[in-house]
Design an enzyme around this catalytic site. Sequence first.
Site, short mmCIF file in Angstrom:
data_model
loop_
_atom_site.label_atom_id
_atom_site.label_comp_id
_atom_site.label_asym_id
_atom_site.label_seq_id
_atom_site.Cartn_x
_atom_site.Cartn_y
_atom_site.Cartn_z
N HIS A 72 17.61 -10.89 16.34
CA HIS A 72 16.20 -10.59 16.59
C HIS A 72 15.88 -10.74 18.06
CE1 HIS A 72 14.35 -10.91 12.29
NE2 HIS A 72 15.41 -10.12 12.34
N TYR A 200 4.44 -14.07 12.48
CA TYR A 200 3.74 -15.36 12.41
C TYR A 200 2.25 -15.02 12.40
CZ TYR A 200 7.94 -18.04 13.75
OH TYR A 200 9.19 -18.62 13.79
N PRO A 292 8.26 -26.71 10.79
CA PRO A 292 9.18 -25.58 10.95
C PRO A 292 8.61 -24.37 11.71
CG PRO A 292 8.63 -25.90 8.64
CD PRO A 292 7.95 -26.98 9.39
N LYS A 296 12.78 -25.07 14.99
CA LYS A 296 13.55 -25.98 15.84
C LYS A 296 14.34 -27.03 15.08
CE LYS A 296 12.74 -23.84 19.33
NZ LYS A 296 13.86 -22.91 19.38
N TYR A 384 11.41 -20.60 22.24
CA TYR A 384 11.83 -20.11 20.92
C TYR A 384 13.33 -19.82 20.89
CZ TYR A 384 11.23 -17.97 16.32
OH TYR A 384 11.29 -17.70 14.97
#
Length: 389
Positions: A72, A200, A292, A296, A384
């Site tokens: 991704h 998200y 979550p 991480k 990220y």
Amino acid sequence: MRTQVVIVGGGPSGLLLGQLLHRKGIDAVVLERKTRDYVLGRIRAGILEQGFVSLLREAGAAERMEREAFIHDGTIISYDDAQFGIDFKKHTGTSVVLYGQTEVTRDLYDARAAVGAKTVFEAADVAIHGADTDAPYVTYVKDGREERIDCDFVAGCDGFHGVSRQTIPESVRTDYEKVYPFGWLGILSETPPVNDELIYANSTRGFALCSMRNANLSRYYIQCSLSDHVEDWSDQAFWDELRRRIPAEAADRLVTGPSIEKSIAPLRSFVTEPMRWGRLFLCGDAAHIVPPTGAKGLNTAASDVHYLYHGLLQWYEEKDAEGIDRYSEKALARIWKAERFSWWMTSLLHRFPDQDPFDLKMQRAELEFLRDSDAAQAALAQNYVGLPY
Ligand code: FAS
Ligand code: PHB
């Protein structure tokens, strides 16, 4: 019995450490409380940083991941009727790998079995003795018989509810904790993912996340109340609520199906310091937990393993204690940055029961700044994809 390193816990931390040590000729025994199938039945993380991928390659357990994982290059953030992308590749030059923790753990179990390294399943009543001496040992019960393993070091990789952290006296430890006033209700379904990248979503009804495991296995989460129980949520109720929280065009193309797994996870931030006491080293969830939202949890377990593996290597190969002496300091420096990022992503994307109109305005302003600012998006992308080890 005697070994060099006893690893308590046969989850991803313990298995990865065991495999790395084995490949350098360092003997380790893994003691796992549950059965292999029980451990593999847990559905957890999905996103791997490149650092984790490199460790899996070094551990000789990356072959199936290289074949089957998704790469991704970015993710989508949505709020109400707006959405925007964060381009990891543009801002960091790298991507993340999407490959379920269950598969990582399966591959590590298979790699460990292939080299004949010792894993004791259903090891009950594990107890760590003499961690603050030069002669530690571990006892456990297997098939009703008490066993003892003398060792040089103990790696506590037994997760948040394990015995290792509790072995360090409270007078030595400082625990930091933040418990969030909501949980995540997660569902796994044999349906095609709604989007080729993760979504998200911050909506007036709460957070939602659209993720996946492969082209016909999707993973979805919605923020839920801490008083909710899984049996309160029918599959239909879940799908209806998910549709209300994600962008309309995604909701329109959502393919639903029966859940093959459904569970509620509480959210907390937690760190214990130090992560070493004498010959005992804590790794992964045994030492820290993140919500979550920032993906991480599994990835900070990997960086702990990296620091401990190199510290033990330095000890055994060079008789140099510098790596193990600095383990806690190095691991915590990276962990606290991951804790901050996970807390920030959670604050940005969830609805909190005590938010007042001003708080909601602040959250909206932060989302709009992130939408419009290259620098803000670069900062999110750097965290990220994973900060350097
Ligand atoms: P683990 O908890 O995975 O493994 C510890 C092992 O030790 C277990 O197999 C346990 O059975 C064993 N054990 C415990 N006590 C023992 C004892 N006394 N003796 C012997 N063995 C013992 N992270 C993400 O990045 N994304 C997510 O979406 C995500 N979702 C999660 C959902 C849930 C419900 C949970 C609990 C965690 C989630 N995480 C997520 C975080 C998770 O992936 C962890 O970071 C990861 O499992 C850490 O791996 P370990 O440190 O190996 O701990
Ligand atoms: C998952 O796929 O389970 C997942 C992905 C990203 C997260 C959390 C969970 O932030």
